[in-house]
Motif scaffolding. Structure first.
Motif, PDB file in Angstrom:
ATOM      1  N   ARG A 174       5.215   2.154  -1.757  1.00  0.00           N
ATOM      2  CA  ARG A 174       4.094   2.074  -2.702  1.00  0.00           C
ATOM      3  C   ARG A 174       3.111   0.997  -2.279  1.00  0.00           C
ATOM      4  N   GLY A 177       0.616   2.081   0.017  1.00  0.00           N
ATOM      5  CA  GLY A 177      -0.418   2.995  -0.455  1.00  0.00           C
ATOM      6  C   GLY A 177       0.067   4.388  -0.808  1.00  0.00           C
ATOM      7  N   ALA A 178       1.405   4.604  -0.879  1.00  0.00           N
ATOM      8  CA  ALA A 178       1.905   5.941  -1.186  1.00  0.00           C
ATOM      9  C   ALA A 178       2.045   6.129  -2.696  1.00  0.00           C
TER      10      ALA A 178
ATOM     11  N   GLY B  51       2.054  -5.558  -8.300  1.00  0.00           N
ATOM     12  CA  GLY B  51       1.926  -4.379  -9.154  1.00  0.00           C
ATOM     13  C   GLY B  51       3.242  -3.695  -9.443  1.00  0.00           C
ATOM     14  N   PHE B  52       4.363  -4.328  -9.122  1.00  0.00           N
ATOM     15  CA  PHE B  52       5.674  -3.740  -9.419  1.00  0.00           C
ATOM     16  C   PHE B  52       6.137  -4.108 -10.823  1.00  0.00           C
ATOM     17  N   PRO B  71      -2.238   0.575 -10.236  1.00  0.00           N
ATOM     18  CA  PRO B  71      -0.866   0.710  -9.729  1.00  0.00           C
ATOM     19  C   PRO B  71      -0.738   0.063  -8.338  1.00  0.00           C
ATOM     20  N   ALA B  72       0.507  -0.257  -7.969  1.00  0.00           N
ATOM     21  CA  ALA B  72       0.764  -0.981  -6.718  1.00  0.00           C
ATOM     22  C   ALA B  72       0.087  -0.325  -5.518  1.00  0.00           C
ATOM     23  N   GLU B  73       0.124   1.037  -5.490  1.00  0.00           N
ATOM     24  CA  GLU B  73      -0.379   1.717  -4.293  1.00  0.00           C
ATOM     25  C   GLU B  73      -1.892   1.641  -4.148  1.00  0.00           C
ATOM     26  N   ILE B  77      -2.243  -4.271  -0.802  1.00  0.00           N
ATOM     27  CA  ILE B  77      -1.538  -5.496  -0.466  1.00  0.00           C
ATOM     28  C   ILE B  77      -0.508  -5.195   0.616  1.00  0.00           C
TER      29      ILE B  77
END
Lengths: 270, 353
Positions: A174, A177-178, B51-52, B71-73, B77
């Motif tokens: 994640r 970027g997924a 973002g987790f 969101p993290a993705e 980062i």
């Protein structure tokens, strides 16, 4: 010779070995007898066989009812395998990764068909189908029953695969970027694949052999191989039955071998 | 190139407040470490930035834009995990390419950037290997490379050296530091190892119980700790309890059980305030004759340990006061010997008690 003397000197170990061998013989002998009986050249299902022949295989492959049942069983087992794999994997993912409250209840619900006697599940389903008007005219009911019974096998093997992968792998993906679907497709699924395949193979074998569910939920005029075999044995007692059993055994063995080749049976951990 | 600013960051798990609402500004290209014991909230802070974790309240801004809802993705980062989290079913090159594929970078460009970053972490020949075929140190560098190849806004490192052996850990500190300087990326580094934090950071954020106890350079937190808690977490310390008797220029006179002492102080504490003097073991000077220092006392050598580059002594100062000191190994004092010790006033620091 020396080893044998030592074994005999240790009566406990000798006794244990003997019991283990006896159990295996007891379990495997019927299979060997069925295979040998199927090669019988005589008219009746007897052992030892009177001469060797493949004529009963011919009789099986040329019998319309048996071939129909065989095809139906393959079709039902394949459908069960696909549905159980998809549902079981999703359920396991939810259970291991996302479930918070009611986690144990969910697990119990998924595993219940494994814990209850099969015949009870079958009777319950039969009543239920007639209550909701689904009935047994179509194969839908039978198929649902098979999926219900085979689901726990996929669920258990995928759960154990999921527990064995490090959750920070998914976080790493994640952070790179997924999105969640890509994470599942590129990271989670490849890593739990052995668990999914093992579970799916189990689902296929179990569904192919399922008896009580099929007996109660089959429609009129449709029948699976185990039921057809049962019906056949009520009226005829010739080695066709043994030939059918042998074909089933060989198929099951093939599935086990394929699984082992693909993922290794070491992956099976409950 | 990103400026990170955190304001009022708070996080509760059920009823437990893990982060109690603090502010933190990190400048462009700066390397900040979050240092504290386990459970102090440093990892939670990092996971909120990544973002987790969703903070219960507060803002996290990258160059002024709030990312809390992102969101993290989507945060762009690069993160290095304690266990590296390399994808086991992909080769090193595939691991590195993953982030670039997500960004729809063209194939030749992916190959070029992957090769470039592999060279940066000195692993050019290992692109075709699987993670399990690499040593711990190599896996660590692949994890760094994978985080950097996407040219992220921020680099986050979560105890990246905790799984390496002591020698490699020391090498990797300098490696990460020089790499970060060359790339010039804003970096947040989580660690519980104070030596690591001191070597690697521009500024250290010392955290206890979900709050920031002190922000400062390695020199600040070591020589001028904000509290007794910070002082005892970072390095070895002797605390000499006493009562403030008044200021004398920038020094403070303190009455202690070892007599009156002169001590450096950050503020001007009122007369009668209960305080502790911090004396690091290595600033104490042992001698067999009476020294000229203001802060001096007699003691008996109670224990002695040879450390190689230092000798560690426990001094019995009488009255139940035990001091720890480390001396260069060329001058040896026997256990049981009566010695003088001096604490140079310029190297002491007054702490509230």
């Amino acid at each position: 010779m020396k080893a044998l003397v030592e074994v005999i000197r240790d009566p406990l170990r000798f006794g244990f070995g003997a019991v283990v061998i006896a159990v295996y013989v007891f379990l495997l002998l019927p299979i060997a007898i069925v295979v040998l009986a199927s090669l019988n050249a005589g008219e009746y299902l007897t052992f030892p066989p009177q001469g060797i022949s493949l004529r009963w295989y011919g009789s099986f492959f040329s019998s319309q009812p048996f071939m129909d049942a065989f095809k139906l069983s393959l079709q039902v087992a394949a459908t069960s395998m696909v549905c159980a794999a998809a549902l079981g994997t999703s359920a396991a993912l939810y259970y291991v990764r996302f479930a918070r409250g009611g986690k144990e209840a969910l697990r119990f619900m998924v595993l219940a068909p494994l814990l209850l006697p099969e015949i009870l599940t079958a009777i319950a389903l039969l009543f239920f189908y007639y209550q909701i008007g689904l009935g047994t005219r179509t194969l839908v009911g039978l198929q649902i029953g098979h999926v219900l019974i085979t689901l726990p096998f996929v669920f258990l093997s995928v759960c154990s695969a999921l527990y064995n992968i490090n959750p920070s792998l998914e976080e790493a993906a994640r952070s790179l970027g997924a999105g969640s679907w890509t994470v599942f497709r590129r990271i989670t699924l490849p890593l739990i694949k052995p668990g999914v395949i093992t579970g799916a193979m189990f689902a296929f074998i179990i569904s192919f052999d399922l008896f009580s569910i099929s007996l109660l939920l089959k429609g009129i005029g449709t029948t699976t191989l185990p039921i057809q075999l049962f019906d056949y044995l009520r009226w005829d007692y010739d080695p066709t039955a043994a030939a059918v059993s042998t074909v089933s055994i060989v198929m099951t063995l093939c599935v086990v071998l394929i699984t082992d080749r693909l993922v290794g049976l070491r992956a099976v951990r409950f | 190139m990103t400026r990170l600013s955190i304001s009022g960051l708070a996080k509760r798990f059920d009823k437990v407040a893990v982060l109690k609402g603090f502010d933190l500004e990190i400048a462009n290209g700066e390397l900040i470490s979050l240092l504290g014991p386990s459970g102090c909230g440093k990892t939670t802070t990092l996971r909120c930035i990544a973002g987790f974790e969703q903070p219960s309240s507060g803002r996290i801004e990258f160059d002024g834009a709030d990312v809390v809802r992102l969101p993290a993705e989507k945060r762009d980062i690069g993160m290095v995990f304690q266990n590296y989290a390399l994808f086991p079913h992909m080769t090193v090159a595939e691991n590195l390419a993953f982030g670039l594929e997500m960004r729809k970078v063209a194939k030749p460009e992916i190959e070029r950037r992957t090769a470039e970053v592999l060279k940066l972490v000195q692993l050019s020949d290992l692109g075709g290997r699987y993670p399990r075929q690499l040593s711990g140190g190599q896996q660590q560098r692949v994890a760094l490379a994978r985080a950097l190849v996407i040219e992220p806004k921020l680099l986050l490192l979560d105890e990246p050296l905790a799984n390496l052996d002591a020698k490699l850990r020391e090498e990797m500190r300098f490696f990460i530091r020089s790499l970060q300087r060359r790339v010039g990326i804003t970096t947040v580094y989580v660690t519980h190892d104070q030596a690591e934090a001191m070597v690697i950071s521009d500024r250290i954020v010392v955290m206890f119980g979900g709050e920031i106890a002190q922000i400062g350079s390695a020199g600040d937190v070591y020589d001028r700790p904000a509290s007794r808690q910070v002082a005892s977490f970072i390095g070895l310390s002797n605390f000499i309890d006493g009562t403030v008797d008044g200021m004398d220029g920038e020094y403070c006179n303190v009455d202690t059980r070892l007599g009156r002492m002169r001590c450096r102080a950050g503020g001007a504490p009122a007369k009668g305030t209960a305080a502790s003097i911090l004396a690091r073991p290595e600033v104490i000077v042992l001698s067999s004759t009476e020294p000229q220092d203001v802060n001096r006392a007699r003691a008996t050598v109670a224990e002695r340990y040879f450390l190689g580059n230092m000798i560690d002594y426990r001094l019995d100062c009488g009255d139940g006061v035990v001091m720890q000191t480390q001396q260069p190994p060329h001058k040896v004092f026997e256990v049981g010997a009566s010695v003088w010790f001096a604490i140079p006033a310029g190297q002491t620091w007054l702490l509230a008690r």
